[in-house]
Design a protein around this motif. Structure first.
Motif, short mmCIF file in Angstrom:
data_model
loop_
_atom_site.label_atom_id
_atom_site.label_comp_id
_atom_site.label_asym_id
_atom_site.label_seq_id
_atom_site.Cartn_x
_atom_site.Cartn_y
_atom_site.Cartn_z
N ARG A 1 36.35 54.49 41.41
CA ARG A 1 35.97 53.33 40.62
C ARG A 1 37.08 52.96 39.62
O ARG A 1 37.38 51.78 39.42
CB ARG A 1 34.66 53.63 39.87
CG ARG A 1 34.21 52.55 38.89
CD ARG A 1 33.83 51.27 39.62
NE ARG A 1 32.68 51.47 40.47
CZ ARG A 1 31.42 51.38 40.06
NH1 ARG A 1 31.15 51.07 38.80
NH2 ARG A 1 30.43 51.55 40.91
N HIS A 2 37.68 53.97 39.03
CA HIS A 2 38.77 53.74 38.08
C HIS A 2 39.92 52.99 38.75
O HIS A 2 40.54 52.10 38.13
CB HIS A 2 39.27 55.07 37.52
CG HIS A 2 40.60 54.99 36.85
ND1 HIS A 2 40.77 54.60 35.53
CD2 HIS A 2 41.86 55.20 37.33
CE1 HIS A 2 42.06 54.60 35.24
NE2 HIS A 2 42.74 54.96 36.31
N GLU B 1 40.00 50.74 40.83
CA GLU B 1 39.77 49.31 41.04
C GLU B 1 40.30 48.49 39.87
O GLU B 1 40.46 47.28 39.97
CB GLU B 1 38.27 49.05 41.21
CG GLU B 1 37.68 49.71 42.46
CD GLU B 1 36.17 49.57 42.54
OE1 GLU B 1 35.59 48.94 41.61
OE2 GLU B 1 35.56 50.08 43.49
N SER B 2 40.59 49.16 38.75
CA SER B 2 41.14 48.50 37.56
C SER B 2 42.66 48.67 37.55
O SER B 2 43.21 49.43 38.35
CB SER B 2 40.54 49.13 36.29
OG SER B 2 39.13 49.04 36.31
N PRO B 3 43.38 47.95 36.66
CA PRO B 3 44.83 48.14 36.56
C PRO B 3 45.16 49.62 36.33
O PRO B 3 44.50 50.31 35.55
CB PRO B 3 45.21 47.28 35.36
CG PRO B 3 44.17 46.20 35.34
CD PRO B 3 42.90 46.87 35.79
N GLN C 1 48.36 46.86 43.99
CA GLN C 1 48.69 46.24 42.71
C GLN C 1 50.18 45.95 42.55
O GLN C 1 50.65 45.66 41.46
CB GLN C 1 48.19 47.14 41.56
CG GLN C 1 46.68 47.29 41.53
CD GLN C 1 46.18 48.09 40.34
OE1 GLN C 1 46.79 48.08 39.28
NE2 GLN C 1 45.06 48.78 40.51
#
Length: 341
Positions: free
Chosen positions: A10-11, A13-15, A44
């Motif tokens: 889950r982490h 999925e963020s920058p 990314q």
């Protein structure tokens, strides 16, 4: 920041953070965590990957030079530092320097062997983890393995009866990679039906004449003749070199850690509890005791330092033949090195 293993996906999925500190001894868990970070980095825009394999003779000026050079370019990169052993004083100093001033446009991925709770309180670990994200990947013991297998099977769309799960547990003896591959084979063979215990037995029985588990036992027992025959047999059967290395490395690391603790506490014989903590189950504790009497701590440490050369050969990063390295390592662990010195 510290994350639990199940929070990592889950982490990602963020920058991404500037630094990831992953520690653990289970190859499959470390590999999957690293693969997840690599995939997120590519998504990314971190298109270039730089990898450094760190051993005791590692020249840290190479990494520091790379770190300085990266800030001169706009291209975003992933820099990996893969440790074969726990960081020494020079390594911890360099890691703290990188954590204090991370290179621009770069994600640092640091992969370490298992760091226990006490060691995680060290100043260097706190500084490095504080600069990014730390994840500790704990080994899955025999009691937890059925639950882990059930969750993994569910992720593949498989439903397995309890006796089939137990059969996989008994056959793979804690080898998560072998257990995961068994589930994947079952999914391929039975895409639309729930596999029965007979179906599982057919997969885990392994038609090959040679097994990495047989090799690990022969090495632990000091049976050099059988060790040589098994290595050559595994090669002839086409078994992946990485699986063979895993089997040897797992026992070598356990024996080395036990020998280090025995040396520091001036013990002549390892306790049953200590052997169990390092993954030597009851039937293998006698052979493990014999191996510890046969192999001195300096010898075990020298063999451990050679693991990285075999890993490079397997990955095609060395002109050496991986099977030659595996044979040398197995024979040395069995007490009959092919070369002296």
């Amino acid at each position: 920041m510290q994350l639990r293993p199940e929070q990592l996906a889950r982490h990602l999925e963020s920058p991404l953070a500037a630094l990831y500190l992953i520690n653990g001894d289970e190859p499959l868990l470390v590999q999957e965590a690293a693969d997840g970070i690599r995939a997120a980095a590519i998504k990314q825009g971190y298109d270039e990957r730089i990898r450094h394999d760190v051993d005791r003779s590692f020249n840290w000026s190479d990494v520091l030079a790379d770190a300085q050079a990266l800030s001169l370019f706009a291209q975003r990169r992933l820099m990996e530092l893969r440790f074969n052993n726990k960081p020494d004083a020079a390594a911890t100093q360099a890691l703290c320097a990188l954590a204090a001033q991370p290179p621009e446009d770069t994600v640092l991925l640091i992969l370490l062997p298992k760091i226990d709770g006490k060691a995680q309180k060290a100043k260097w670990y706190s500084e490095v983890e504080g600069a990014g994200v730390g994840v500790s990947l704990y080994n899955i013991d025999a009691n937890e393995l059925p639950k882990w297998l059930t969750a993994r099977a569910k992720g593949l769309g498989l439903s397995l009866p309890a006796d089939a799960l137990q059969l996989i547990v008994d056959r793979t003896e804690g080898n998560l990679l072998a257990a995961a591959q068994t589930l994947e084979k079952l999914k391929l063979l039975h895409p639309d039906t729930a596999p029965s215990v007979e179906d599982v037995a057919a997969v885990v029985s392994d038609s090959a004449r040679y097994s990495v588990f047989d090799l690990a036992d022969a090495v632990l027992n000091g049976d050099a003749t059988r060790t040589a025959r098994l290595v050559l047999g595994l090669q002839a059967e086409g078994v992946a070199e990485s699986i063979v290395l895993w089997a040897l490395q797992k026992d070598l690391r356990g024996l080395t850690l036990i020998a280090e603790q025995m040396h520091s506490s001036d013990q002549r014989q390892a306790s049953s509890q200590l052997l169990t903590q390092q993954g030597f189950w009851s039937r293998r504790q006698g052979p493990a005791q014999n191996a510890l009497r046969r192999l001195s701590l300096p010898r075990l440490q020298r063999m451990s330092s050679g693991i990285i050369d075999i890993d490079r050969a397997i990955k095609g990063q060395s002109p050496d033949r991986a099977w030659d390295g595996l044979l040398r390592l197995a024979m040395a662990m069995a007490g009959r090195p092919l070369f002296t010195g």
